[in-house]
Design an enzyme around this catalytic site. Sequence first.
Site, PDB file in Angstrom:
ATOM      1  N   PHE A  93       4.200 -15.748  -0.050  1.00  0.00           N
ATOM      2  CA  PHE A  93       4.350 -17.161  -0.368  1.00  0.00           C
ATOM      3  C   PHE A  93       5.074 -17.825   0.787  1.00  0.00           C
ATOM      4  CE2 PHE A  93       4.101 -19.184  -4.833  1.00  0.00           C
ATOM      5  CZ  PHE A  93       2.795 -18.778  -4.987  1.00  0.00           C
TER       6      PHE A  93
ATOM      7  N   GLN B 230      11.100 -32.149  -4.574  1.00  0.00           N
ATOM      8  CA  GLN B 230      10.066 -31.435  -3.838  1.00  0.00           C
ATOM      9  C   GLN B 230       8.693 -32.045  -4.104  1.00  0.00           C
ATOM     10  OE1 GLN B 230       8.760 -27.108  -4.759  1.00  0.00           O
ATOM     11  NE2 GLN B 230       9.671 -27.077  -2.731  1.00  0.00           N
TER      12      GLN B 230
ATOM     13  N   HIS C  21       5.044 -31.127  -3.721  1.00  0.00           N
ATOM     14  CA  HIS C  21       4.183 -29.979  -3.458  1.00  0.00           C
ATOM     15  C   HIS C  21       3.060 -30.460  -2.549  1.00  0.00           C
ATOM     16  CE1 HIS C  21       1.581 -26.510  -4.080  1.00  0.00           C
ATOM     17  NE2 HIS C  21       2.557 -25.904  -4.724  1.00  0.00           N
TER      18      HIS C  21
ATOM     19  N   LEU D 252      -1.477 -29.658 -10.153  1.00  0.00           N
ATOM     20  CA  LEU D 252      -1.072 -28.652  -9.177  1.00  0.00           C
ATOM     21  C   LEU D 252      -2.224 -27.769  -8.713  1.00  0.00           C
ATOM     22  CD1 LEU D 252       1.229 -27.185  -7.678  1.00  0.00           C
ATOM     23  CD2 LEU D 252       1.502 -25.757  -9.698  1.00  0.00           C
TER      24      LEU D 252
ATOM     25  N   GLU E 281       0.231 -22.739  -4.716  1.00  0.00           N
ATOM     26  CA  GLU E 281       0.498 -22.208  -3.378  1.00  0.00           C
ATOM     27  C   GLU E 281      -0.191 -20.863  -3.176  1.00  0.00           C
ATOM     28  OE1 GLU E 281       4.445 -22.882  -2.048  1.00  0.00           O
ATOM     29  OE2 GLU E 281       4.546 -21.057  -0.859  1.00  0.00           O
TER      30      GLU E 281
ATOM     31  N   ARG F 296       7.387 -25.690   1.722  1.00  0.00           N
ATOM     32  CA  ARG F 296       6.645 -26.781   1.083  1.00  0.00           C
ATOM     33  C   ARG F 296       6.995 -28.149   1.673  1.00  0.00           C
ATOM     34  NH1 ARG F 296       6.796 -24.823  -5.271  1.00  0.00           N
ATOM     35  NH2 ARG F 296       5.150 -23.267  -5.016  1.00  0.00           N
TER      36      ARG F 296
ATOM     37  N   HIS G 202       6.784 -32.551  -7.534  1.00  0.00           N
ATOM     38  CA  HIS G 202       6.647 -31.247  -8.187  1.00  0.00           C
ATOM     39  C   HIS G 202       7.926 -30.769  -8.862  1.00  0.00           C
ATOM     40  CE1 HIS G 202       4.981 -27.368  -8.983  1.00  0.00           C
ATOM     41  NE2 HIS G 202       5.677 -26.727  -8.082  1.00  0.00           N
TER      42      HIS G 202
ATOM     43  N   ARG H 132      12.834 -25.952  -2.510  1.00  0.00           N
ATOM     44  CA  ARG H 132      12.682 -24.711  -3.256  1.00  0.00           C
ATOM     45  C   ARG H 132      11.517 -23.910  -2.708  1.00  0.00           C
ATOM     46  NH1 ARG H 132       9.370 -23.143  -7.133  1.00  0.00           N
ATOM     47  NH2 ARG H 132       8.619 -25.209  -7.764  1.00  0.00           N
TER      48      ARG H 132
END
Lengths: 540, 482
Positions: free
Chosen positions: A118, A230, A232, A246, A249, A280, A344, A378
């Site tokens: 990730f 955040q 995304h 969404l 990721e 991100r 997000h 995050r």
Amino acid sequence: MQDQEIIRSHVLVIGSGGAGVRAAIEASNAGTCVLISKTIVGKGGCTIMAEGGYNAVMSEADTISDHYADTMKGGAYLNDPELVRVLTEEAPARMNDLISWGGVFDITDTCTICQRPFGGQCFPRTCYAGDRTGHEIMATLMEQLSNSNVRIFHEISAFDLIVSQGRIVGAFGLDRKGKMYTFLADATVLASGGGTRVYDISTNSSGGNGDGYAMGWRAGAELIDMEQVQFHPTGAVYPWDARGRLVTEAVRGEGGVLKNSNGERFMSRYDPDRMELSTRDVVARACATEIQEGRGTIHGGVWLDVSHLPAKRIEERLPVMLEQFLKYGVDIRTQPMEVGPTAHHIMGGLRITPFCQTTLPGLFACGEVTGGVHGANRLGGNALADTQVFGRRAGAFAGSEPAREIQFPEDQADSAKKMLEKFLAGDASPGTVKREIQRIMWDGAGIFRSKSTLEETRAALDALSKKNLKADSPSGFNECCTVRNMIDTARLIVTGAFLRDESRGAHVRTDIVQDWDAQVSPFGHTILTRTGATIERRKS
Amino acid sequence: MQISVTISRFNPDTDTSPRMEPWNVQVEDGARVLNVLERIHDMDPTLLFRSSCRAGQCGSCAVKMNGEPVLACTEEALDGMVIEPLDLPVIGDLMVDLVPGINDIPRIHPSECGTNPTQEDVLRIKPLRDCIECLSCVSVCPAMKVTEFLGPTSMRSQMRIALDPREPGNRIREALEQGLFTCTSCNRCWRVCPKNIETPGKAIEKLREIANREGLTLPRHQEVAELVRTTGRSVESGKHVFLDLVDEVIEPFGDVKREVGFFVGCMFNARLPERAMDMLEVMRHAGIRVIIPKDQVCCGSPLIRTGQTSIINALMEKNIRVFQDRGITTVMTMCAGCGATLKNDYETPFEVKDVSEILTETGLPPLKLLQTTATYHDPCHLMNGQQITKQPREILVQAVERFIEMPAMCCGSGGGVRSGLPDEAAALGEMRRTAIRKTGADVVVTICPFCEYHIQEHSDKPVKNLMTILVEALGEKPTELS
């Protein structure tokens, strides 16, 4: 008080996402536990729709200190180091809890848990169940919850915490019809999730309206870093009503590439080393810049493409994505996805100790409603871990609070009731105000911010906050309370953004030129309370 | 864009029954059902419905759109759509009481002496793990309407538990008490599942296999299995046996437009051979050559549905071989159950098509409209098992003067329920009687021999096979065997 119910327990948990249910399971070991949720328990929150995974050091080749370092670096060193230490140390044990309770995660042929790479991590550390990891976690937690003696109240929305002599002793709630409930408890766990629904384009479930930030703030709790929102990088951009949904990721983790309308893999200009698997904040800004500078798609996005991967791999690893895009007429096995940034996760929130104590006695918090764990950005996969690590801690430490005598809060109940009844005489449609908040926040407090946009946003929010929200009947109280919470949450974000005179992590101020890196920033947390707001200065 | 929509409104405090309310709303292109409901809610905040994740993952928002369960958040809105609550107790408008149904679902009790699942276990469990507990399956299950059955998703959960070594014990007796054998294998639950979970095939029949290994198969089902084992057939031979009556190759009148192999199935072979004879007559007129291998055997459906699978492979191999040896590339079925089995449970080197598919593809011979009003009963194994609904109607409207629709529902004869739990089958049959009466039709048309046989016992009107109707519309006399 007439026609109202009083429910007394040792621990009250508010919220039924991953953190809330985990907290309730744990708290029920210590005494009576009540779990209230504005949705049917198990169906609310954002855990259930989390797709990509859960970060935990599960392999000999990985180390806790690497997970810690990745998280701090990803968070632009705004994280609370103690909270990060707890997160990274306990994430593996909490994953093992889920496995021992029946969780069905993908595993390798040698019976170790599958992990995928990730963004922003030096090791493939993200455990998963296809691309429905959050759903798997919720399914597992709900099975465990049904084996516990937690008393469940479905579809009751908490709208204010109850303060008695400086201590939180429970919360007021409303059912669908507008009937008021009083929940009294020796300890209260706030696990009400996030609030990026205050933005026009958001990944959050319908309930992600920031109720917990607003309730905590009004009750006097200290919140930190609320400006850190955040975005995304990859949310759907089309059709209109699906904007923001969404796109995990994991799509990039599995090898998906981002391209602009010229067909360029533009991440090479923003982060040539990490490319699509940068953090991100970086990827979201890159996408936003491409779109802003005219290299976007027709629907105002960029391309995210996995069509070079074998179809079987997409079917196995990204089944939910495949299914969702097919519903919109796009076969991701052969066609690229159109994506753009979407609000997000709120990294800020109630300040907690490693024992999940907030600054208010009697009030514990866990999950997205808290601040400090993720700093200024995050890492993907750390939120699910957060829910389990701090969910357990909040439940355990709330459970260990001593029993107390609690008086029925006559005065507060009266004023709560008066506030509700005032909605019956209001004149502003909550639906209209809500859409106005979302538009204002997206335009003025989004990915790129400046003092002037923030000033306009603040003024517009101030004006909205003076409106008298209207309920046609008591069944409309709930929606009015939600919008009230959205206004408070939006103002907290804007206040934090004003205070932070730097660009850091997800927070970007285009009007400020700075010559420092995050690691040596002169600033610490923004601190927001009902009585004032400030930003910490670090000693150089 | 402008959308007209009809919404079912119901307030249990003041209304005795739901009322249908028409709306016209402006929505964006590509709007989902949920977006339409939200627009209406803006104008009328009293409209009750649920939603949460808006991404098809929480199962809060299932409603009926034009009679079919859908997730409001993922289903594209259609102009003229009718939105109703699921067939579950209604709290108000589109909101139903989901909690009791969710609480009913059996949950795993992991034990410390259990072991963690292997990769193979995980791969087997995963397809049963996608359930979002929207209860669409529960809302359509026919067995739950007439008998004590905990429902499809509960059986799904029981199978997931059975596959999981973390719960080493065996809960098959619990599943039996929860109604394992009441499922008619109508597969409606599979077709309405937003996650496409094949509960009958992947859970219920597999649990019945476990029950079989534990010696818990219903005695009547064991008798059927014994019959197949000794005779290759699941139905005892009556006076006339189709395969004994016909030649191996039936040539059409005139040019051969097409050639098919015919898989007759036990019911048409031994109990209703007249219907298969009628079919041959239709094929002669339609220009289709029919090859009938005489050494074919039971498809195995009665065994698979009841979990008695030990001799299945031998049946499958034999059936595949007899058609393959004759160089047949298209096998036609007439029995919906055989067709679904050959399509879903077999891996065949030839294509399998229902007679209604063959006839609509090749074209019907000239017909004379029958002066009658007909309705059509969808056989579950055709509608859900093979997703065939259009073709039989296309054929039927060319053969009868008036056609009236009847809402589809299982007649109760499938899944071994007619033989194993006759009371349940009768109760479902009686529900068909009511539905048939409501249509006012003179005749009920179907294709499946099980449905025909069963519904005839529960209908005031004659039940006819579609092929018999066609023979009549050809101006000929349907086959009668003395």
